[in-house]
Design an enzyme around this catalytic site. Structure first.
Site, PDB file in Angstrom:
ATOM      1  CG  ASP A  92      -1.845   5.708   2.413  1.00  0.00           C
ATOM      2  OD1 ASP A  92      -2.045   5.472   1.217  1.00  0.00           O
ATOM      3  OD2 ASP A  92      -2.728   6.168   3.168  1.00  0.00           O
ATOM      4  CG  ASP A  93      -0.445   8.883   0.000  1.00  0.00           C
ATOM      5  OD1 ASP A  93      -0.345   8.722  -1.223  1.00  0.00           O
ATOM      6  OD2 ASP A  93      -1.463   8.560   0.656  1.00  0.00           O
ATOM      7  CG  HIS A 139      -1.985   1.018   1.212  1.00  0.00           C
ATOM      8  ND1 HIS A 139      -3.202   0.854   1.847  1.00  0.00           N
ATOM      9  CD2 HIS A 139      -2.031   2.246   0.634  1.00  0.00           C
ATOM     10  CE1 HIS A 139      -3.940   1.932   1.672  1.00  0.00           C
ATOM     11  NE2 HIS A 139      -3.242   2.798   0.942  1.00  0.00           N
ATOM     12  CD  GLU A 146      -7.900   6.415   4.182  1.00  0.00           C
ATOM     13  OE1 GLU A 146      -8.438   6.295   3.053  1.00  0.00           O
ATOM     14  OE2 GLU A 146      -6.833   7.055   4.363  1.00  0.00           O
ATOM     15  CG  HIS A 177      -1.478   5.889  -2.993  1.00  0.00           C
ATOM     16  ND1 HIS A 177      -2.616   5.602  -3.708  1.00  0.00           N
ATOM     17  CD2 HIS A 177      -1.740   5.537  -1.705  1.00  0.00           C
ATOM     18  CE1 HIS A 177      -3.540   5.107  -2.896  1.00  0.00           C
ATOM     19  NE2 HIS A 177      -3.032   5.052  -1.665  1.00  0.00           N
ATOM     20  CG  HIS A 232      -7.746   2.911  -0.663  1.00  0.00           C
ATOM     21  ND1 HIS A 232      -7.005   2.299  -1.629  1.00  0.00           N
ATOM     22  CD2 HIS A 232      -6.901   3.799  -0.050  1.00  0.00           C
ATOM     23  CE1 HIS A 232      -5.768   2.787  -1.621  1.00  0.00           C
ATOM     24  NE2 HIS A 232      -5.677   3.699  -0.666  1.00  0.00           N
TER      25      HIS A 232
END
Ligand code: ADE
Ligand code: ZN
Length: 356
Positions: A292-293, A23, A214, A25, A211
Site C-alpha cells: 500500500d504505502d 497495490h 477498506e 502507491h 479501492h
C-alpha cells in the site's frame, strides 16, 4: 492474537518466493528520510505545524487515527515532488527495494491529480515514473504496469479532465490501468460511473480496479463490480461480511489486493490476525499481499508476507497457492505468467525438503 514462528528457512522461503505486487502507491513510498531533502531541494515550505525532523515525522506516522488522518500527511508529502527526476528517483528507489524483497512483477498506482493541482504536468509525472518502470524491466527483470488512480474526494469533472489528459498515455500503454483511491466512505463508487465508462469505451484493454471495502461496507465492493465493471478490488477487507459476495468473487476469481500492515496502521483491524484470511482461502477467493504505502505503514512487500506468516503459520503449499493467485490475477501475458509460475515451483522444490 495467534503467534507463529517464522524460522530462518521459512523467512528465506518467503524472501525467495517470486512475488507480484498489485497495490502500492508510488507516492506512498516517499518516507521521512527523502521528504525533507526533497523539500529543501525544491524550496517547498512545509506547513507550520508539520513535524520538523524525520524522527518526529516517523513518530507521527506511527499514530494514524484512520484513513483520513493518514491522507492528510500523504498529500503534504507528495507536495515535495516537482521535477521529472524526482518522480523517476522515487519509483526507481521503490523498484530496487522491492527487488531485494523477491518482487518479479509490479502494478503500481500513482495519483496525478495530487500533482496537477500543484501545477505539475501529467507528462512530467508519467515521464518520470515510466522511465523508472523501463529501467526496472531492463536492469532488474521486474515487469511493471502503471495504474492511474482518480482521487474520489475531487469533483467528477476534475476526474474527467484528468482522464482526458491521460488519453495519449492510455493509447501508448504507458498507463495500463485505472484505479480509484483516497477517502472512501463519503464518495461511493457510483459517483465515478462516467469516468470508468469513458476509459472502457475508448481503451478496452485498460485494466479496471478500485479501492473498495477498506472502510466502506460490502456494498462498496458490489457497486464497484456492478457499476464500474472493475475486475479487481483493492483491499476488499469487508467482503467477508457478505457470503454471496464471497461466492461471486470466487466464481469470477476476482483478485483482492490485500494490505495487512496498512490495515493495522489505519485501524481497519487491531492486529493482522483479525483479517479474515482463512475465510478467503476457504471460500477460494483469490488475494495478493501488498504494501500500500510502505514508507508510511512500516513495511514493504516481504514485511507484509512475514507478518501474515507470524499470524497464520501457513504451510508451503498454501504460500505457493497465494503466490500463484497473485500471478493469475496480474495484467500480464500468459508467457510472463508461466515464467513466474515456473519460478514459484522451483522455489517450492528447493525449500520442500527443509520445511515439509
Ligand atoms: N491513497 C493512498 N493509500 C490509500 C489507501 N490505503 N486508501 C485509500 N487511498 C489511498
Ligand atoms: Zn491503497
Amino acid at each position: 492474537m495467534a503467534k507463529y514462528e517464522c524460522s530462518q528457512h521459512m523467512h528465506d522461503f518467503l524472501h525467495e518466493l517470486p512475488k507480484c505486487e498489485h497495490h502500492v502507491h508510488l507516492e506512498g513510498t516517499l518516507g521521512p528520510d527523502l521528504l525533507f531533502p526533497l523539500a529543501k531541494r525544491n524550496n517547498i515550505t512545509l506547513p507550520d505545524n508539520f513535524p520538523k525532523t524525520p524522527e518526529a515525522l516517523q513518530i507521527r506516522y506511527d499514530q494514524f487515527a484512520d484513513l483520513e488522518d493518514f491522507l492528510g500527511f500523504y498529500y503534504i508529502g507528495m507536495g515535495v515532488l516537482i521535477t521529472e527526476e524526482d518522480f523517476f528517483e522515487l519509483a526507481w528507489m521503490y523498484f530496487n527495494k522491492a527487488k531485494k524483497d523477491g518482487l518479479h512483477h509490479a502494478e503500481v498506482f500513482f495519483d496525478p491529480q495530487g500533482h496537477l493541482e500543484r501545477g505539475i504536468d501529467m507528462d512530467v509525472v508519467v515521464g518520470g515514473f515510466n522511465r523508472a518502470c523501463e529501467k526496472a524491466e531492463a536492469e532488474l527483470g521486474i515487469t511493471t504496469k502503471l495504474i492511474m488512480c482518480l482521487l474520489r474526494h475531487l469533483p467528477v469533472n476534475n476526474c474527467m479532465d484528468t482522464i482526458e489528459l491521460a488519453k495519449p498515455h492510455f493509447a501508448k500503454g504507458t498507463i495500463h490501468g485505472l484505479g480509484l483511491d483516497s477517502s472512501e466512505k463519503p464518495f461511493p463508487p457510483h459517483l465515478f460511473i462516467e469516468c470508468y465508462a469513458k476509459v472502457a469505451e475508448h481503451f478496452p484493454n485498460v485494466g479496471l480496479t478500485a479501492h473498495a471495502g477498506e472502510e466502506g461496507g460490502p456494498d462498496f465492493i458490489i457497486n464497484s463490480l456492478d457499476k464500474l465493471n472493475v475486475t479487481r478490488i483493492d483491499h476488499g477487507v469487508n467482503s467477508y461480511k457478505d457470503d454471496a459476495l464471497l461466492a461471486r468473487l470466487a466464481e469470477n476469481q476476482t483478485l483482492l489486493s490485500l494490505c495487512p500492515l496498512s490495515n493495522v496502521k489505519l485501524q481497519v483491524v487491531k492486529d493482522v490476525s483479525e483479517l479474515p484470511i482463512q475465510k478467503w482461502l476457504d471460500a477460494n477467493v483469490p488475494f495478493s499481499i501488498n504494501s500500500d504505502d510502505p514508507a508510511y505503514f512500516g513495511g514493504y512487500i516481504l514485511d507484509n508476507y512475514i507478518v501474515v506468516h507470524t499470524r497464520f503459520g501457513f504451510d508451503l503449499k498454501t504460500w505457493v497457492k497465494i503466490a500463484k493467485n497473485g500471478v493469475h490475477g496480474s495484467w500480464i501475458t500468459d508467457a510472463r505468467k508461466k515464467e513466474i509460475l515456473d519460478a514459484i515451483d522451483a522455489v517450492y522444490l528447493k525449500y520442500q525438503p527443509l520445511l515439509e
